[in-house]
Design an enzyme around this catalytic site. Structure first.
Site, mmCIF file in Angstrom:
data_model
loop_
_atom_site.group_PDB
_atom_site.id
_atom_site.type_symbol
_atom_site.label_atom_id
_atom_site.label_comp_id
_atom_site.label_asym_id
_atom_site.label_seq_id
_atom_site.Cartn_x
_atom_site.Cartn_y
_atom_site.Cartn_z
ATOM 1 N N ARG A 86 6.911 -8.231 10.746
ATOM 2 C CA ARG A 86 6.579 -8.788 9.428
ATOM 3 C C ARG A 86 7.315 -8.011 8.334
ATOM 4 O O ARG A 86 7.865 -8.577 7.390
ATOM 5 C CB ARG A 86 5.065 -8.696 9.219
ATOM 6 N N SER A 125 0.822 -1.215 0.000
ATOM 7 C CA SER A 125 0.000 0.000 0.000
ATOM 8 C C SER A 125 0.856 1.265 0.000
ATOM 9 O O SER A 125 0.358 2.352 -0.290
ATOM 10 C CB SER A 125 -0.928 0.005 1.211
ATOM 11 N N HIS A 126 2.137 1.158 0.333
ATOM 12 C CA HIS A 126 3.032 2.313 0.248
ATOM 13 C C HIS A 126 4.166 2.082 -0.745
ATOM 14 O O HIS A 126 5.195 2.729 -0.683
ATOM 15 C CB HIS A 126 3.589 2.681 1.630
ATOM 16 N N THR A 139 -6.936 10.769 9.317
ATOM 17 C CA THR A 139 -6.566 9.444 9.819
ATOM 18 C C THR A 139 -5.246 9.556 10.586
ATOM 19 O O THR A 139 -4.724 8.560 11.110
ATOM 20 C CB THR A 139 -6.398 8.434 8.664
ATOM 21 N N HIS A 165 2.478 15.197 1.564
ATOM 22 C CA HIS A 165 2.916 13.983 2.261
ATOM 23 C C HIS A 165 2.073 12.800 1.827
ATOM 24 O O HIS A 165 0.861 12.825 1.970
ATOM 25 C CB HIS A 165 2.777 14.196 3.771
ATOM 26 N N PHE A 166 2.690 11.756 1.315
ATOM 27 C CA PHE A 166 1.893 10.604 0.879
ATOM 28 C C PHE A 166 2.499 9.286 1.355
ATOM 29 O O PHE A 166 1.977 8.223 1.073
ATOM 30 C CB PHE A 166 1.772 10.571 -0.646
ATOM 31 N N SER A 221 6.035 -4.162 13.371
ATOM 32 C CA SER A 221 6.964 -4.066 12.225
ATOM 33 C C SER A 221 7.767 -5.325 11.955
ATOM 34 O O SER A 221 8.546 -5.359 10.991
ATOM 35 C CB SER A 221 7.952 -2.885 12.355
ATOM 36 N N LYS A 263 -10.400 7.647 23.362
ATOM 37 C CA LYS A 263 -8.952 7.796 23.551
ATOM 38 C C LYS A 263 -8.263 8.061 22.213
ATOM 39 O O LYS A 263 -7.422 8.958 22.100
ATOM 40 C CB LYS A 263 -8.374 6.557 24.239
ATOM 41 N N ASP A 266 3.771 2.474 13.635
ATOM 42 C CA ASP A 266 3.303 3.536 12.733
ATOM 43 C C ASP A 266 1.881 3.165 12.382
ATOM 44 O O ASP A 266 1.659 2.199 11.656
ATOM 45 C CB ASP A 266 4.179 3.559 11.472
ATOM 46 N N GLU A 320 -8.103 1.072 3.203
ATOM 47 C CA GLU A 320 -8.717 -0.230 3.486
ATOM 48 C C GLU A 320 -10.224 -0.199 3.216
ATOM 49 O O GLU A 320 -10.798 -1.188 2.761
ATOM 50 C CB GLU A 320 -8.454 -0.642 4.936
#
Lengths: 345, 345
Positions: free
Chosen positions: B310, B47-48, B161, B121-122, B308, B231, B179, B189
């Site tokens: 994975r 996805s990035h 988000t 920023h992407f 992280s 929260k 992150d 998603e």
């Protein structure tokens, strides 16, 4: 109807202060503790009000906190980190000693940190957040607790309920403040369910075998769960790293090893970061305080609430009308004042 | 079975870099973008990865980002705040320009902040977190997004988000890094569920009337929900305050006003805080890095995972064996290289 007595904030402070002095705390420790406890009562946060006095006294009696500690300030010249060693006393007087230097450094450098080491901490974080916002600074505050929370995917208590708190100063108004446990619920809430013989909501806790449970006894023997699944678990871990390990103080499992119980107030450290909106926004368009008000207006305007609003309303009422205590609460204060440390087990 | 092509990390970087150069980005912008996109593919964060190239090019074509921007560094002497103005370009080259000064200030003062203003920023935040942990520093990184998330108790999109990321350096190992979006799910998603014709899990989103919905179309028209209830909502609001308003840059609603769409990469600012474990732990017992390893060992030892992991396993594989792309992906890269901005709408 229960009979109630109404005391001014100052009168309640005087009584609580006297109890701590009688129990052997020095004036610095006693008055700082009285301030946060009375703030809890004033804001209708009963769980952080006079209810906490006994726990503090039990911790003194168990020899796990020094009642006569004098915090020592390390100005650490040239650094943006100010350190206060609580000397084995409570965190609150150490915080009060450090906050003017923290504010001065944050104004000088744009941001700064206050580290409190070797302290016993039993209060909410919002009084400290508010002390920083009163300086016109934003605040991030965090500390470990005792190991009672399992990391997501795990089965055993390791993290604390590790509170995470933040504040933004509002001109001519109470600040924007949040202060919450990074567990789904505070441990005290599980304990209240146990006493009331009530089942817990789903998702609060697991039993000793790592299975979800709604039985408070099984939860207290097992582990609590972080809020928000793996995200809350990650934030809880971050707090162990930053406000335990990084500042050279105890992590939540080490606190539990040291105390051997969760019935005494935990000894560890605390991290407070202060940020100057003026310094960060310098040279940019727009006044950050006015822009923040527009954001808060958009939240309230759609029917959502700002955190702490209930607390600030209670404060307003207490300031106008005083603090109402029940007969049982008044008698408890009298008993604590009369017997000092003999009043607790 | 789909035919795949395997490229070395360097070879994929060269291809992606060439695409951005062809589309009119200057060398600074192109190489920084290629680095984060290739890092996404390398770590199996599709996805990035190269999927993001088109969005970046669409944003260039729409005139919402300056392809030839040169970031300007404001060293702000004597302050712990380093500022980089991205000049209307992408955040990534601005970050690369600022990070050496951020690290130097954090070592000098104990903690420091890098503010990036006027950037598009992407990318994920973890490449930036990792760049700070590579300096032996802990990192906190956050930025707004576009208004797509309703505050808890509200009904309308207001917060972004708003990703929240943290890193802790580990000697001789990949760092501890998280992150995550402060919404229950990333907007991408929800979009993937829509395309696949699948219902959303409960609790991700509300419709335009503020009612819970599992219909992705209704969710995209309504609002997403913050993770962890009030929260997560509070943390999302904190990010608007610190990484939008405090740094004098756009909040998520202002970003959406400016862009008029969520299909282009958002323009706003970013806040990176670096903390020196050496400075914070100075004079205290115990090595913070060794103590952190003990904490990580206790997490892994009870069957939980570190965030992280994975991603780091995928990285190890990519470094050893290269990155596998499908025929369709290779053709897409060829098409983007050939047509430049003409390849996107």
């Amino acid at each position: 109807m229960t009979e109630t007595f109404t005391l001014t904030i100052a009168a309640l402070h005087e009584r609580v202060d006297a109890i701590f002095l009688k129990a052997g705390l020095n004036a610095l420790q006693a008055s700082a503790l009285a301030r946060v406890i009375v703030a809890g009562e004033r804001d209708a946060c009963k769980s952080h009000g006079i209810y906490r006095i006994e726990g503090a006294l039990r911790t003194v009696k168990a020899g796990k906190v020094k009642p006569d500690a004098i915090p020592s300030l390390d100005l650490n010249e040239g650094s943006a980190i100010v350190k206060v060693n609580a000397g084995g006393g409570f965190a609150n007087p150490a915080f009060e000693v450090g906050v003017p230097a923290l504010a001065a450094r944050a104004r000088q450098f744009g941001l700064a940190a206050l580290v409190i080491n070797d302290c016993t901490h039993f209060s909410a974080l919002w009084p400290e957040v508010e002390a920083v916002t009163e300086e016109g600074l934003a605040a991030l505050v965090m500390c470990p607790s005792y190991a009672t929370v399992a990391p997501t995917g795990g089965t055993k208590p390791l993290l604390g309920t590790n509170p995470f708190a933040f504040g933004w100063p509002r001109k001519g108004s109470t600040p924007y403040v949040f202060d919450f446990a990074t567990s789904v619920a505070a441990r005290g809430e599980v304990e209240l369910h146990r006493r009331a013989g009530k089942q817990l909501p789903e998702g609060w806790a697991i039993d000793v075998d790592g299975e979800l449970t709604t039985d408070p006894e099984a939860a207290l023997a097992g582990a609590m769960l972080p809020f928000g699944g793996h995200k809350g678990s990650a934030i809880g871990t971050m707090i162990e790293l930053l406000a335990g390990i990084m500042i050279g103080d105890l992590t939540s499992p080490e606190v539990l090893d040291y105390l051997g119980t969760t019935t005494l107030a935990p000894m560890h450290g605390e991290l407070i970061i202060a940020l100057s909106p003026e310094a960060f926004s310098a040279g940019r368009r727009g006044d950050p305080f006015a822009r923040a008000e527009a954001l808060f207006g958009s939240i309230i305007g759609q029917g959502a609430r700002l955190p702490s609003m209930r607390r600030f309303l209670a404060r307003e009422k207490s300031e106008a009308q005083g603090i109402a205590l029940t007969t049982a609460e008044m008698e408890q204060l009298d008993r604590l004042l009369e017997k000092g440390l003999d009043a607790v087990a």
